[in-house]
Design a protein around this motif. Structure first.
Motif, PDB file in Angstrom:
ATOM      1  N   PHE A 119       7.440 -12.228   9.171  1.00  0.00           N
ATOM      2  CA  PHE A 119       8.563 -12.831   8.533  1.00  0.00           C
ATOM      3  C   PHE A 119       8.781 -13.009   7.289  1.00  0.00           C
ATOM      4  N   GLY A 120       9.017 -12.886   6.531  1.00  0.00           N
ATOM      5  CA  GLY A 120       8.999 -13.263   4.533  1.00  0.00           C
ATOM      6  C   GLY A 120       7.615 -13.283   4.196  1.00  0.00           C
ATOM      7  N   TYR A 121       6.632 -11.856   5.245  1.00  0.00           N
ATOM      8  CA  TYR A 121       5.657 -11.948   4.612  1.00  0.00           C
ATOM      9  C   TYR A 121       5.378 -10.380   3.360  1.00  0.00           C
ATOM     10  N   ASP A 122       4.854 -10.584   2.394  1.00  0.00           N
ATOM     11  CA  ASP A 122       4.711  -9.604   1.975  1.00  0.00           C
ATOM     12  C   ASP A 122       4.570  -7.872   2.897  1.00  0.00           C
ATOM     13  N   LEU A 123       5.070  -7.194   2.424  1.00  0.00           N
ATOM     14  CA  LEU A 123       5.473  -5.708   3.889  1.00  0.00           C
ATOM     15  C   LEU A 123       3.929  -4.871   3.278  1.00  0.00           C
ATOM     16  N   ALA A 124       3.528  -4.713   1.951  1.00  0.00           N
ATOM     17  CA  ALA A 124       2.156  -4.117   1.646  1.00  0.00           C
ATOM     18  C   ALA A 124       1.883  -4.401   2.462  1.00  0.00           C
ATOM     19  N   LYS A 125       1.044  -5.914   2.256  1.00  0.00           N
ATOM     20  CA  LYS A 125      -0.048  -6.696   2.662  1.00  0.00           C
ATOM     21  C   LYS A 125      -0.142  -6.586   4.597  1.00  0.00           C
ATOM     22  N   HIS A 126       1.218  -6.933   4.886  1.00  0.00           N
ATOM     23  CA  HIS A 126       1.236  -7.067   6.088  1.00  0.00           C
ATOM     24  C   HIS A 126       1.018  -5.391   6.854  1.00  0.00           C
ATOM     25  N   CYS A 127       1.665  -4.438   6.594  1.00  0.00           N
ATOM     26  CA  CYS A 127       1.728  -3.055   7.046  1.00  0.00           C
ATOM     27  C   CYS A 127       0.035  -2.891   6.573  1.00  0.00           C
ATOM     28  N   SER A 128      -1.038  -3.130   5.503  1.00  0.00           N
ATOM     29  CA  SER A 128      -2.267  -2.391   5.812  1.00  0.00           C
ATOM     30  C   SER A 128      -3.279  -3.010   6.785  1.00  0.00           C
ATOM     31  N   LYS A 129      -2.856  -4.430   7.440  1.00  0.00           N
ATOM     32  CA  LYS A 129      -3.679  -4.391   8.879  1.00  0.00           C
ATOM     33  C   LYS A 129      -3.000  -3.539   9.579  1.00  0.00           C
ATOM     34  N   ARG A 130      -2.293  -2.849   9.926  1.00  0.00           N
ATOM     35  CA  ARG A 130      -1.901  -2.093  11.058  1.00  0.00           C
ATOM     36  C   ARG A 130      -3.118  -0.772  10.890  1.00  0.00           C
ATOM     37  N   ASN A 131      -3.129  -0.982  12.123  1.00  0.00           N
ATOM     38  CA  ASN A 131      -5.045  -0.035  11.984  1.00  0.00           C
ATOM     39  C   ASN A 131      -3.957   1.755  12.972  1.00  0.00           C
ATOM     40  N   ASP A 132      -2.241   1.691  12.857  1.00  0.00           N
ATOM     41  CA  ASP A 132      -2.642   2.406  14.205  1.00  0.00           C
ATOM     42  C   ASP A 132      -0.867   3.105  13.037  1.00  0.00           C
ATOM     43  N   THR A 133      -0.561   3.024  12.365  1.00  0.00           N
ATOM     44  CA  THR A 133       1.164   2.643  11.564  1.00  0.00           C
ATOM     45  C   THR A 133       1.066   2.458  10.363  1.00  0.00           C
ATOM     46  N   LEU A 134       1.749   2.466   9.870  1.00  0.00           N
ATOM     47  CA  LEU A 134       2.002   2.169   8.291  1.00  0.00           C
ATOM     48  C   LEU A 134       3.623   1.358   8.121  1.00  0.00           C
TER      49      LEU A 134
END
Length: 204
Positions: A119-134
């Motif tokens: 919550f409150g974290y940059d969406l692009a950075k958060h999604c880039s850390k997820r390996n199996d889904t964007l």
């Protein structure tokens, strides 16, 4: 200062003793027949005079040092206060320099931390850390929890329990909810993930 005060008090006591001895001698009943009365009287008067001079000198020295100390008190206080500010400034400057040197390392470690609150974290950075889904983790979990509750009356309009929503936010930040989890297993009603999803999107 204590020694000077003690000296003055001793001189005062000696003067009082000499004064008492002189008065007693002057009022003796046999003073008229006492041999060498006048000579002895002058000796006692001289002793009293010496004691009085010593008392006056001790008093003047004590008073002078007291006034001197009082006049220097402001200067001493200013110096101590300046020294305190100087040391405080030095300390915080050292802390600032240390933190400045460590900030790149701290930032890198935070950026590489998979458990950075969602919550409150940059969406692009958060999604880039997820390996199996964007898809962002909070969005994915909330949608999965709502899959079988889309016909719930007042969905996305009725506010849920504030405490339960805070709990779900904390769980999503820690990423502790399994994808297969259900509302019943988590003890949530549909309004909790719906409202939490709205909160997440608002904070992007």
């Amino acid at each position: 200062m204590t020694e000077l005060r003690d000296n003055y008090e001793k001189a005062q006591r000696k003067l009082e003793t000499a004064d008492t001895n002189l008065k007693k001698f002057q009022t003796r009943s046999d003073r008229l027949t006492l041999p060498n009365f006048d000579e002895r009287l002058r000796e006692l008067e001289d002793i009293r005079s010496e004691c009085e001079q010593a008392r006056t000198l001790s008093h003047d020295i004590y008073a002078t040092e007291t006034y001197k100390f009082s006049s220097e008190e402001h200067s001493i206080t200013v110096k101590l206060f300046y020294q305190y500010l100087y040391e405080e400034n030095t300390f915080y400057n050292d802390v600032s320099k240390y933190l400045s040197s460590k900030m790149p390392e701290i930032e890198q470690r935070l950026e590489n931390n998979d458990l950075i609150p969602s919550f409150g974290y940059d969406l692009a950075k958060h999604c880039s850390k997820r390996n199996d889904t964007l898809i962002a983790y909070p969005i994915e979990i909330c949608i999965r929890l709502l899959e079988n509750s889309l016909n719930e009356e007042g969905l996305f309009r009725i506010a849920p329990s504030h405490g339960k929503q805070k709990k779900l936010v904390a769980e999503l930040n820690l990423q502790t909810i399994d994808r297969a989890a259900t509302l019943n297993e988590l003890n949530y009603d549909p309004h909790v993930p719906a409202s939490t999803l709205k909160q997440y999107l608002r904070e992007l």
